[in-house]
Design a protein around this motif. Structure first.
Motif, PDB file in Angstrom:
ATOM      1  N   SER A 193      64.615  14.586  49.044  1.00 18.11           N
ATOM      2  CA  SER A 193      63.835  15.784  49.345  1.00 18.11           C
ATOM      3  C   SER A 193      64.138  16.933  48.388  1.00 18.11           C
ATOM      4  O   SER A 193      63.428  17.940  48.377  1.00 18.11           O
ATOM      5  CB  SER A 193      64.106  16.244  50.787  1.00 18.11           C
ATOM      6  OG  SER A 193      65.494  16.485  50.988  1.00 18.11           O
ATOM      7  N   GLY A 194      65.181  16.798  47.579  1.00 23.28           N
ATOM      8  CA  GLY A 194      65.518  17.845  46.618  1.00 23.28           C
ATOM      9  C   GLY A 194      66.850  17.552  45.956  1.00 23.28           C
ATOM     10  O   GLY A 194      67.641  16.745  46.460  1.00 23.28           O
ATOM     11  N   PHE A 195      67.089  18.183  44.824  1.00 26.87           N
ATOM     12  CA  PHE A 195      68.366  18.012  44.130  1.00 26.87           C
ATOM     13  C   PHE A 195      68.589  19.189  43.194  1.00 26.87           C
ATOM     14  O   PHE A 195      67.644  19.865  42.769  1.00 26.87           O
ATOM     15  CB  PHE A 195      68.404  16.683  43.350  1.00 26.87           C
ATOM     16  CG  PHE A 195      67.237  16.465  42.426  1.00 26.87           C
ATOM     17  CD1 PHE A 195      67.282  16.885  41.110  1.00 26.87           C
ATOM     18  CD2 PHE A 195      66.083  15.832  42.885  1.00 26.87           C
ATOM     19  CE1 PHE A 195      66.201  16.684  40.254  1.00 26.87           C
ATOM     20  CE2 PHE A 195      64.996  15.629  42.042  1.00 26.87           C
ATOM     21  CZ  PHE A 195      65.063  16.059  40.729  1.00 26.87           C
ATOM     22  N   HIS A 196      69.864  19.447  42.887  1.00 32.83           N
ATOM     23  CA  HIS A 196      70.200  20.514  41.951  1.00 32.83           C
ATOM     24  C   HIS A 196      71.622  20.316  41.452  1.00 32.83           C
ATOM     25  O   HIS A 196      72.421  19.586  42.051  1.00 32.83           O
ATOM     26  CB  HIS A 196      70.054  21.898  42.594  1.00 32.83           C
ATOM     27  CG  HIS A 196      71.041  22.173  43.687  1.00 32.83           C
ATOM     28  ND1 HIS A 196      72.300  22.666  43.457  1.00 32.83           N
ATOM     29  CD2 HIS A 196      70.946  22.023  45.033  1.00 32.83           C
ATOM     30  CE1 HIS A 196      72.936  22.815  44.597  1.00 32.83           C
ATOM     31  NE2 HIS A 196      72.144  22.417  45.570  1.00 32.83           N
ATOM     32  N   SER A 197      71.937  20.958  40.356  1.00 33.36           N
ATOM     33  CA  SER A 197      73.282  20.888  39.796  1.00 33.36           C
ATOM     34  C   SER A 197      74.173  21.893  40.503  1.00 33.36           C
ATOM     35  O   SER A 197      73.806  23.059  40.679  1.00 33.36           O
ATOM     36  CB  SER A 197      73.243  21.178  38.295  1.00 33.36           C
ATOM     37  OG  SER A 197      74.560  21.243  37.774  1.00 33.36           O
ATOM     38  N   ALA A 198      75.359  21.438  40.911  1.00 34.77           N
ATOM     39  CA  ALA A 198      76.333  22.330  41.538  1.00 34.77           C
ATOM     40  C   ALA A 198      77.279  22.927  40.506  1.00 34.77           C
ATOM     41  O   ALA A 198      78.059  23.819  40.831  1.00 34.77           O
ATOM     42  CB  ALA A 198      77.132  21.574  42.597  1.00 34.77           C
ATOM     43  N   GLY A 199      77.224  22.427  39.277  1.00 34.92           N
ATOM     44  CA  GLY A 199      78.092  22.966  38.235  1.00 34.92           C
ATOM     45  C   GLY A 199      78.319  21.960  37.125  1.00 34.92           C
ATOM     46  O   GLY A 199      77.929  20.795  37.221  1.00 34.92           O
ATOM     47  N   MET A 200      78.952  22.435  36.069  1.00 36.11           N
ATOM     48  CA  MET A 200      79.271  21.582  34.932  1.00 36.11           C
ATOM     49  C   MET A 200      80.600  20.874  35.174  1.00 36.11           C
ATOM     50  O   MET A 200      81.482  21.381  35.873  1.00 36.11           O
ATOM     51  CB  MET A 200      79.365  22.425  33.662  1.00 36.11           C
ATOM     52  CG  MET A 200      78.091  23.170  33.318  1.00 36.11           C
ATOM     53  SD  MET A 200      76.787  22.066  32.764  1.00 36.11           S
ATOM     54  CE  MET A 200      77.468  21.530  31.181  1.00 36.11           C
ATOM     55  N   TRP A 201      80.740  19.703  34.574  1.00 38.56           N
ATOM     56  CA  TRP A 201      81.978  18.926  34.682  1.00 38.56           C
ATOM     57  C   TRP A 201      82.400  18.492  33.293  1.00 38.56           C
ATOM     58  O   TRP A 201      81.568  18.058  32.495  1.00 38.56           O
ATOM     59  CB  TRP A 201      81.755  17.707  35.578  1.00 38.56           C
ATOM     60  CG  TRP A 201      82.996  16.910  35.861  1.00 38.56           C
ATOM     61  CD1 TRP A 201      84.024  17.250  36.693  1.00 38.56           C
ATOM     62  CD2 TRP A 201      83.343  15.625  35.323  1.00 38.56           C
ATOM     63  NE1 TRP A 201      84.983  16.255  36.711  1.00 38.56           N
ATOM     64  CE2 TRP A 201      84.583  15.249  35.872  1.00 38.56           C
ATOM     65  CE3 TRP A 201      82.715  14.755  34.436  1.00 38.56           C
ATOM     66  CZ2 TRP A 201      85.210  14.040  35.562  1.00 38.56           C
ATOM     67  CZ3 TRP A 201      83.328  13.551  34.121  1.00 38.56           C
ATOM     68  CH2 TRP A 201      84.565  13.199  34.685  1.00 38.56           C
ATOM     69  N   HIS A 202      83.675  18.630  32.982  1.00 36.87           N
ATOM     70  CA  HIS A 202      84.151  18.411  31.623  1.00 36.87           C
ATOM     71  C   HIS A 202      85.155  17.268  31.509  1.00 36.87           C
ATOM     72  O   HIS A 202      85.963  17.236  30.587  1.00 36.87           O
ATOM     73  CB  HIS A 202      84.757  19.705  31.079  1.00 36.87           C
ATOM     74  CG  HIS A 202      83.794  20.854  31.078  1.00 36.87           C
ATOM     75  ND1 HIS A 202      82.747  20.952  30.185  1.00 36.87           N
ATOM     76  CD2 HIS A 202      83.692  21.951  31.893  1.00 36.87           C
ATOM     77  CE1 HIS A 202      82.047  22.047  30.428  1.00 36.87           C
ATOM     78  NE2 HIS A 202      82.593  22.662  31.455  1.00 36.87           N
ATOM     79  N   GLY A 203      85.119  16.341  32.460  1.00 40.31           N
ATOM     80  CA  GLY A 203      85.959  15.161  32.365  1.00 40.31           C
ATOM     81  C   GLY A 203      87.343  15.312  32.966  1.00 40.31           C
ATOM     82  O   GLY A 203      88.128  14.360  32.952  1.00 40.31           O
ATOM     83  N   LYS A 204      87.652  16.484  33.499  1.00 33.10           N
ATOM     84  CA  LYS A 204      88.960  16.739  34.095  1.00 33.10           C
ATOM     85  C   LYS A 204      88.837  16.881  35.612  1.00 33.10           C
ATOM     86  O   LYS A 204      87.741  17.014  36.152  1.00 33.10           O
ATOM     87  CB  LYS A 204      89.571  18.013  33.504  1.00 33.10           C
ATOM     88  CG  LYS A 204      89.688  18.010  31.985  1.00 33.10           C
ATOM     89  CD  LYS A 204      90.615  16.910  31.497  1.00 33.10           C
ATOM     90  CE  LYS A 204      90.774  16.949  29.979  1.00 33.10           C
ATOM     91  NZ  LYS A 204      91.626  15.837  29.469  1.00 33.10           N
ATOM     92  N   LYS A 205      89.982  16.858  36.279  1.00 35.73           N
ATOM     93  CA  LYS A 205      89.967  17.124  37.712  1.00 35.73           C
ATOM     94  C   LYS A 205      89.348  18.499  37.951  1.00 35.73           C
ATOM     95  O   LYS A 205      89.651  19.455  37.247  1.00 35.73           O
ATOM     96  CB  LYS A 205      91.384  17.080  38.288  1.00 35.73           C
ATOM     97  CG  LYS A 205      91.995  15.687  38.319  1.00 35.73           C
ATOM     98  CD  LYS A 205      93.361  15.709  38.972  1.00 35.73           C
ATOM     99  CE  LYS A 205      93.962  14.302  39.022  1.00 35.73           C
ATOM    100  NZ  LYS A 205      95.304  14.296  39.659  1.00 35.73           N
ATOM    101  N   ALA A 206      88.466  18.563  38.948  1.00 27.34           N
ATOM    102  CA  ALA A 206      87.758  19.814  39.190  1.00 27.34           C
ATOM    103  C   ALA A 206      87.487  19.976  40.679  1.00 27.34           C
ATOM    104  O   ALA A 206      87.510  19.002  41.446  1.00 27.34           O
ATOM    105  CB  ALA A 206      86.452  19.851  38.407  1.00 27.34           C
TER     106      ALA A 206
END
Length: 251
Positions: A193-206
């Motif tokens: 029903s919908g989607f969006h990005s919650a943030g960028m990820w750079h390959g590290k624990k986040a």
């Protein structure tokens, strides 16, 4: 579809409602995204395959209903322009000249006809437990009025990746009265029903913190978290990790 409806009811009754979700992280076997349409007469077998995967519980199975077949006489009740746009982006990433249904994409890496159940399952098994599978842990928990998403790390560099929230309806019963599937009834599982990005990820624990009210409102039926690498031009690429957000008692 009576057996599927019964299985759906059992699944919905069994959904976990613990105070914490994903306390013991278990990676899903794969992520399968199906691009489908209620107006497509070759889509029902693909819809059934996706439903079986969703009910099995070890695959994040998501159905993106698209709108470009609406002119055939039946307007898909679950379709959106955003779903169509995601498929178009995948097809640009794959180098395809046009879009089609039913199209299944496994782990953001391999595409195939979603009605070919054997091919879908073979792709899942081939990638499971390899570098093309779910290699990043994704844990979801609750703290007060917040939803907390925590990711593991990847032992290689990542140029660009997103943490994507995908909201879906757990089960949608639809009676189709016109078009190529007229006279048929379907229970569609995990229709996006919908989607969006919650943030960028750079390959590290986040760690990502989101208001529970926002997630609960958009994901009343369910929500998946995808850690997805982007390829040239910001197009969707390999999915590195995923989880289904389970619901707390006050959701």
């Amino acid at each position: 579809m009576n057996l599927l409806r019964l299985a759906t009811a059992v699944l919905l009754l069994a959904l976990p409602y613990g105070a914490l979700a994903q306390e013991n992280v278990k990676r899903p076997k794969a992520v399968v995204e199906l691009f489908t349409s209620q107006g497509c007469n070759s889509c029902p077998p693909a819809d059934e395959t996706l439903s079986r995967l969703a009910l099995a519980g070890d695959v994040v199975a998501l159905a993106y209903h698209v709108d470009y077949w609406d002119y055939l006489g039946w307007r898909d009740t679950l379709a959106s322009a955003d779903n169509t746009a995601r498929q178009q982006e995948y097809n640009r990433a794959f180098g395809n000249r046009s879009v089609y249904t039913p199209q299944a994409v496994v782990n953001g890496r391999q595409q195939m006809n979603g009605a070919k159940r054997g091919k879908v399952e073979a792709a899942i098994e081939r990638m499971a437990g390899t570098a093309e599978g779910m290699v990043v842990d994704v844990k979801v928990s609750y703290s007060g009025d917040s939803v907390i998403i925590e990711t593991g790390e990847l032992p290689r560099s990542v140029d660009e990746a997103h943490v994507v929230l995908v909201y879906f309806n757990a089960a949608s019963e639809v009676e189709i009265t016109r078009g190529e599937n007229r006279g048929r009834n379907f229970t569609y599982l995990n229709a996006v029903s919908g989607f969006h990005s919650a943030g960028m990820w750079h390959g590290k624990k986040a760690r990502f913190e989101l208001p529970m009210s926002e997630v609960a409102k958009k994901g009343a039926g369910g929500c998946a978290v995808l850690v997805q690498e982007m390829v040239s031009g910001g197009l969707p690429g390999p999915i590195l990790g995923a989880a289904i957000v389970t619901r707390p008692p006050n959701w």
